[in-house]
Design an enzyme around this catalytic site. Structure first.
Site, PDB file in Angstrom:
ATOM      1  N   HIS A 140     -15.417 -20.596   3.527  1.00 17.08           N
ATOM      2  CA  HIS A 140     -15.266 -19.597   4.616  1.00 17.08           C
ATOM      3  C   HIS A 140     -13.990 -18.828   4.679  1.00 17.08           C
ATOM      4  O   HIS A 140     -13.053 -19.221   4.509  1.00 17.08           O
ATOM      5  CB  HIS A 140     -15.362 -20.470   5.921  1.00 17.08           C
ATOM      6  N   GLU A 157     -24.441 -32.077   7.945  1.00 14.28           N
ATOM      7  CA  GLU A 157     -23.284 -32.700   7.864  1.00 14.28           C
ATOM      8  C   GLU A 157     -22.879 -33.587   8.918  1.00 14.28           C
ATOM      9  O   GLU A 157     -22.496 -34.637   8.781  1.00 14.28           O
ATOM     10  CB  GLU A 157     -22.157 -31.324   7.702  1.00 14.28           C
ATOM     11  N   HIS A 179     -26.068 -24.418   7.024  1.00 14.88           N
ATOM     12  CA  HIS A 179     -25.219 -25.505   7.133  1.00 14.88           C
ATOM     13  C   HIS A 179     -26.226 -26.651   7.887  1.00 14.88           C
ATOM     14  O   HIS A 179     -26.619 -26.244   8.734  1.00 14.88           O
ATOM     15  CB  HIS A 179     -23.836 -25.444   8.067  1.00 14.88           C
TER      16      HIS A 179
HETATM   17  N1  ADE Z   1     -17.208 -23.559   9.397  1.00  8.90           N
HETATM   18  C1  ADE Z   1     -15.816 -23.757   8.773  1.00  8.90           C
HETATM   19  N2  ADE Z   1     -16.112 -24.958   8.209  1.00  8.90           N
HETATM   20  C2  ADE Z   1     -17.009 -25.626   8.651  1.00  8.90           C
HETATM   21  C3  ADE Z   1     -17.811 -26.824   8.443  1.00  8.90           C
HETATM   22  N3  ADE Z   1     -17.294 -27.794   7.616  1.00  8.90           N
HETATM   23  N4  ADE Z   1     -19.000 -27.192   9.127  1.00  8.90           N
HETATM   24  C4  ADE Z   1     -19.369 -26.385   9.805  1.00  8.90           C
HETATM   25  N5  ADE Z   1     -19.105 -25.042  10.108  1.00  8.90           N
HETATM   26  C5  ADE Z   1     -17.714 -24.593   9.769  1.00  8.90           C
HETATM   27 ZN    ZN Z   2     -18.731 -24.753   5.588  1.00  9.92          ZN
END
Ligand code: ADE
Ligand code: ZN
Length: 326
Positions: A10, A191, A188
């Site tokens: 990012h 997580e 994403h």
């Molecule tokens: N934006 C920046 N890092 C992130 C992460 N680990 N998970 C989701 N969004 C993010």
């Molecule tokens: Zn990320």
């Protein structure tokens, strides 16, 4: 030092804290609360991480700021041996999703990328990224910015942000628009939610890669499906450990996912937040899993094969990955 490919970074999350502090001072923005006594970013969990991240972006106000930021970030990456990097770029932070402003920010980022390529030999490509907790309407505007600027530099579209907010299907329209514009897709998932979140992202957004996806390990049928379909995981072990998802490097699922045939890649996510770099990730993984150079070269090839760039760029970078050239 091995040449490295990074697919999950990012841009704002890679901003060195001193860089953000400098801008805050210049603009009289009070950011004292987001830094520790030693000057690093201060957060205790994922929600506070997101707050600090967004507070830091408040200092980034002009295309010129992004020009400088891009150079600073690529300098760090190049110092770690990265020769090709894909970075998430968010119209939310670059001009508030206004297409005209977005084009100006993008122009500044590209100029910096061209300069870094000439001076440091690192190639950058951009993935326009919407932010899940900002909601589907803003995501549509970001997707519009992505579709209008798709090309040799903007090569993908993705979604980041708080995975516990909403569901992947809410963003299907945005992903469809990006796909129709010829962009590659990543999301994403897996997580902060489990395997079902990955299944939903795959079904509703149809990405080629999953950002993180690490919690697929909680459902071995899903792991096998990822392996069979060749879905690439953008794993960021140091990020997961720093945010408390796993206790340490040895217990991180990257080894188990790889052993079961999943295409794994290694990235840093937001390196200064997590006190990491690509070199640090490789060193810790080598130590934890006893991985040798062959394993890392294989990961590098998997990463380059999964890169969203055009064929000419891939061929050019592949030449630089070969042992005799690196
Ligand atoms: N934006 C920046 N890092 C992130 C992460 N680990 N998970 C989701 N969004 C993010
Ligand atoms: Zn990320």
């Amino acid at each position: 030092m091995l040449p490295k490919i990074e697919l999950h970074l990012h841009l704002e999350g890679a901003a060195p804290p001193a860089f953000i502090r400098g801008l805050a001072q210049q603009r009289h923005i009070d950011l004292a609360g987001i830094f520790d006594a030693d000057g690093s970013y201060r957060f205790t969990d994922f929600p506070t991480f997101l707050k600090v991240y967004e507070a830091a972006t408040e200092t980034l106000k002009t295309p010129e700021d992004y020009h400088r930021l891009t150079l600073a970030v690529l300098e760090e990456s190049a110092a770690s041996g990265v020769i090709y990097c894909e970075s998430f770029l968010s119209p939310d932070f670059c001009g508030g999703r206004d297409l005209g402003a977005w084009r100006e920010y993008l122009h500044a980022i590209r100029e910096a990328a061209d300069q870094a390529e000439r001076q440091m030999g690192i190639t950058l490509r951009g993935i326009v990224t919407c932010i899940r907790h900002f909601g589907p309407d803003k995501a549509r505007q970001s997707a519009h910015c992505a579709a209008e600027t798709a090309g040799d530099f903007i090569v993908g579209f993705g979604i980041a942000g708080d995975e516990t907010s909403g569901k992947p299907g809410d963003f299907a329209w945005s992903f469809d628009l990006a796909r129709e514009a010829g962009l590659h897709l990543t999301a994403h998932a897996g997580e902060w939610r489990g395997p079902d979140s990955i299944r939903a992202a795959l079904a509703d957004l149809r990405p080629e890669r999953i950002g993180h996806g690490v919690r697929a390990i909680e459902d071995l049928a899903l792991v096998d499906e990822l392996a069979e379909k060749g879905i690439v995981l953008e794993l960021c072990p140091g990020s997961n450990i720093a945010l408390g998802l796993y206790a340490g490097w040895r217990t991180h699922p990257i080894g188990a996912l790889r052993d079961r045939g999943v295409k794994v890649t290694v990235s840093t996510d937001d390196p200064p937040f997590f006190h990491t770099s690509m070199a640090h990730e490789y060193d810790r993984l080598a130590e934890a899993f006893d991985w040798d150079e062959d394993v890392f070269r294989h990961i590098g090839r998997t990463s380059l094969d999964a890169a969203f760039c055009d064929a000419d760029t891939r061929t050019r970078v592949r030449k630089r990955m070969e042992p005799e050239n690196a």
